[in-house]
Write a protein that holds these residues in place. Structure first.
Motif, short mmCIF file in Angstrom:
data_model
loop_
_atom_site.label_atom_id
_atom_site.label_comp_id
_atom_site.label_asym_id
_atom_site.label_seq_id
_atom_site.Cartn_x
_atom_site.Cartn_y
_atom_site.Cartn_z
N GLU A 2 0.85 -1.19 0.00
CA GLU A 2 0.00 0.00 0.00
C GLU A 2 0.89 1.24 0.00
N ILE A 3 0.66 2.12 -0.96
CA ILE A 3 1.48 3.32 -1.13
C ILE A 3 0.66 4.57 -0.81
N ILE A 4 1.26 5.49 -0.08
CA ILE A 4 0.69 6.82 0.11
C ILE A 4 1.75 7.84 -0.33
N TYR A 5 1.31 9.05 -0.60
CA TYR A 5 2.19 10.07 -1.15
C TYR A 5 2.19 11.33 -0.28
N CYS A 6 3.33 11.98 -0.27
CA CYS A 6 3.48 13.24 0.45
C CYS A 6 4.25 14.22 -0.43
N LEU A 7 3.67 15.37 -0.70
CA LEU A 7 4.32 16.40 -1.52
C LEU A 7 5.22 17.27 -0.66
N VAL A 8 6.37 17.65 -1.22
CA VAL A 8 7.32 18.49 -0.49
C VAL A 8 8.14 19.31 -1.48
N PRO A 9 8.29 20.60 -1.24
CA PRO A 9 9.19 21.40 -2.09
C PRO A 9 10.62 20.86 -1.99
N LYS A 10 11.32 20.85 -3.11
CA LYS A 10 12.68 20.33 -3.15
C LYS A 10 13.56 21.02 -2.11
N TRP A 11 13.51 22.35 -2.04
CA TRP A 11 14.37 23.09 -1.11
C TRP A 11 14.13 22.69 0.33
N TYR A 12 12.88 22.36 0.65
CA TYR A 12 12.58 21.95 2.03
C TYR A 12 13.07 20.52 2.28
N TRP A 13 12.85 19.64 1.32
CA TRP A 13 13.28 18.25 1.47
C TRP A 13 14.80 18.17 1.69
N GLU A 14 15.55 19.04 1.05
CA GLU A 14 17.01 19.00 1.17
C GLU A 14 17.47 19.17 2.61
N ASN A 15 16.67 19.80 3.47
CA ASN A 15 16.99 19.92 4.90
C ASN A 15 16.83 18.60 5.65
N TRP A 16 16.05 17.67 5.09
CA TRP A 16 15.71 16.43 5.78
C TRP A 16 16.37 15.20 5.14
N SER A 17 16.84 15.34 3.93
CA SER A 17 17.44 14.21 3.22
C SER A 17 18.59 13.62 4.04
N GLY A 18 18.58 12.31 4.20
CA GLY A 18 19.62 11.63 4.95
C GLY A 18 19.34 11.51 6.44
N LYS A 19 18.25 12.11 6.90
CA LYS A 19 17.90 12.02 8.33
C LYS A 19 16.96 10.83 8.57
N GLU A 20 16.80 10.47 9.82
CA GLU A 20 15.97 9.32 10.17
C GLU A 20 14.48 9.61 10.14
N SER A 21 14.11 10.89 10.22
CA SER A 21 12.69 11.23 10.22
C SER A 21 12.47 12.55 9.48
N TYR A 22 11.20 12.79 9.15
CA TYR A 22 10.82 13.98 8.39
C TYR A 22 9.57 14.60 9.02
N LEU A 23 9.56 15.93 9.06
CA LEU A 23 8.37 16.69 9.45
C LEU A 23 8.19 17.85 8.47
N PRO A 24 6.98 18.07 7.97
CA PRO A 24 6.75 19.17 7.05
C PRO A 24 6.72 20.52 7.76
N ARG A 25 6.74 21.57 6.97
CA ARG A 25 6.75 22.94 7.51
C ARG A 25 5.55 23.24 8.38
N ASP A 26 4.39 22.71 8.02
CA ASP A 26 3.15 23.06 8.73
C ASP A 26 2.77 22.06 9.83
N TYR A 27 3.69 21.20 10.23
CA TYR A 27 3.36 20.17 11.21
C TYR A 27 2.90 20.77 12.54
N GLU A 28 3.58 21.79 13.02
CA GLU A 28 3.21 22.40 14.31
C GLU A 28 1.79 22.96 14.27
N GLN A 29 1.40 23.54 13.15
CA GLN A 29 0.05 24.11 13.01
C GLN A 29 -1.01 23.02 12.82
#
Length: 117
Positions: A2-29
């Motif tokens: 089962e596949i789900i998708y998450c959209l992310v701007p390239k510039w933002y993803w580059e901050n998370w690439s190689g890390k163990e976890s990811y959170l989007p910009r609007d997660y806190e809100q």
């Protein structure tokens, strides 16, 4: 799988690439990570949310069963059920990353950028 998708701007993803976890910009809100299921719905969401976006856009292709945080399907304003990830997205659940491309006024799923994160 089962596949789900998450959209992310390239510039933002580059901050998370190689890390163990990811959170989007609007997660806190929002309190969760927005995701979608099905390629056609993904393109509709990209057209709606990123209509005026001019930078590079990626889509994270996620194997839902590998997501460690709770995934809940909740109804949105458009009446459809969307998967929402309540917590950090463990990046080992991301099976590939694809580039989104413009086709006129619409987004399309483009080339595969990598097999894993």
């Amino acid at each position: 799988m089962e596949i789900i998708y998450c959209l992310v701007p390239k510039w933002y993803w580059e901050n998370w690439s190689g890390k163990e976890s990811y959170l989007p910009r609007d997660y806190e809100q929002e309190g969760f990570i927005h995701a979608t299921k099905g390629e056609e719905l993904l393109k509709k969401v990209a057209d709606r949310v990123y209509a005026d976006f001019q930078d590079e856009l990626y889509v994270l292709v996620i194997e839902e069963a590998k997501v460690k945080a709770p995934v809940k399907y909740e109804q949105a304003k458009d009446g459809r059920l969307y998967p929402h990830i309540y917590g950090e997205l463990n990046t080992d659940a991301i099976v590939e990353i694809r580039q989104m491309t413009r086709a006129g006024d619409h987004w399309e799923v483009g080339e595969k950028l990598g097999e894993s994160v």
